[in-house]
Design a protein around this motif. Sequence first.
Motif, short mmCIF file in Angstrom:
data_model
loop_
_atom_site.label_atom_id
_atom_site.label_comp_id
_atom_site.label_asym_id
_atom_site.label_seq_id
_atom_site.Cartn_x
_atom_site.Cartn_y
_atom_site.Cartn_z
N GLY A 151 3.50 -113.28 -61.45
CA GLY A 151 2.43 -113.52 -62.28
C GLY A 151 1.52 -112.24 -62.08
N ILE A 152 0.61 -111.88 -62.99
CA ILE A 152 -0.37 -110.88 -62.94
C ILE A 152 -1.11 -111.33 -61.48
CG2 ILE A 152 -2.32 -109.63 -63.57
CD1 ILE A 152 0.42 -109.26 -65.18
N SER A 153 -1.34 -110.25 -60.57
CA SER A 153 -1.84 -110.50 -59.34
C SER A 153 -1.47 -111.02 -58.35
CB SER A 153 -3.49 -110.94 -59.57
OG SER A 153 -4.25 -110.35 -60.29
N TYR A 154 0.00 -111.33 -58.66
CA TYR A 154 0.97 -112.21 -57.51
C TYR A 154 1.16 -111.06 -56.50
CZ TYR A 154 2.08 -116.78 -59.36
OH TYR A 154 1.86 -117.92 -59.62
N TYR A 200 4.86 -114.27 -54.57
CA TYR A 200 3.93 -115.37 -54.23
C TYR A 200 2.43 -115.27 -54.91
CZ TYR A 200 2.76 -113.13 -49.84
OH TYR A 200 2.24 -111.73 -49.16
N ALA A 201 1.75 -116.25 -55.16
CA ALA A 201 0.56 -116.43 -55.59
C ALA A 201 -0.73 -115.70 -54.80
CB ALA A 201 -0.02 -117.78 -56.13
N PRO A 202 -1.59 -115.43 -55.42
CA PRO A 202 -2.86 -114.91 -54.64
C PRO A 202 -3.23 -116.28 -53.70
CG PRO A 202 -3.26 -114.14 -56.87
CD PRO A 202 -1.97 -115.23 -56.89
N GLN A 203 -3.69 -115.87 -52.64
CA GLN A 203 -4.26 -116.99 -51.46
C GLN A 203 -5.34 -117.70 -52.18
OE1 GLN A 203 -5.62 -115.40 -47.83
NE2 GLN A 203 -4.97 -117.62 -46.81
N PRO A 204 -5.31 -119.05 -52.38
CA PRO A 204 -6.48 -119.91 -52.95
C PRO A 204 -7.76 -119.88 -52.17
CG PRO A 204 -4.74 -121.20 -52.52
CD PRO A 204 -4.19 -119.96 -52.08
N TYR A 205 -7.34 -120.08 -50.81
CA TYR A 205 -8.57 -120.25 -49.98
C TYR A 205 -8.18 -119.69 -48.48
CZ TYR A 205 -9.70 -123.85 -53.12
OH TYR A 205 -10.24 -124.64 -54.20
#
Length: 133
Positions: free
Chosen positions: A70-73, A83-88
Amino acid sequence: MSYFAQVSNGIVVDVIRINQDVLNSGLWGDPAQWVQTSYNTHGGIYYIPNSSPPEPDPDQSKALRANYAGISYTYDSVNDVFYAPQPYPSWVISAPTWIWQAPVPYPDDGKVYYWDEATLSWVLVEPQPGVTE
């Protein structure tokens, strides 16, 4: 047709569905910037397309790069995964799924919670007055 993620400095900046030969033509920029991704792969598991609920495919050789980009992954070229951006800040990435994990497991009581980074805990979402469960 396949899905491809355009990667710049390890970050996904675009995702398109395109034929490999068209992508190789160079009309969408340097083909080396594009990495194939699988719309049906999540957490390192390939799911049967359009299955509801999602059902793992018996042929897991189709699983590609752990997650659909996904965009910003992030594209980790060493491990060849998205992998996705770190949520926290307290959450850590977990191989082989390449999904972020909270330091405390989500409660398994059927209720809804949200993550509170200040206390490093899950907080119960209280029902609104007049709303029934």
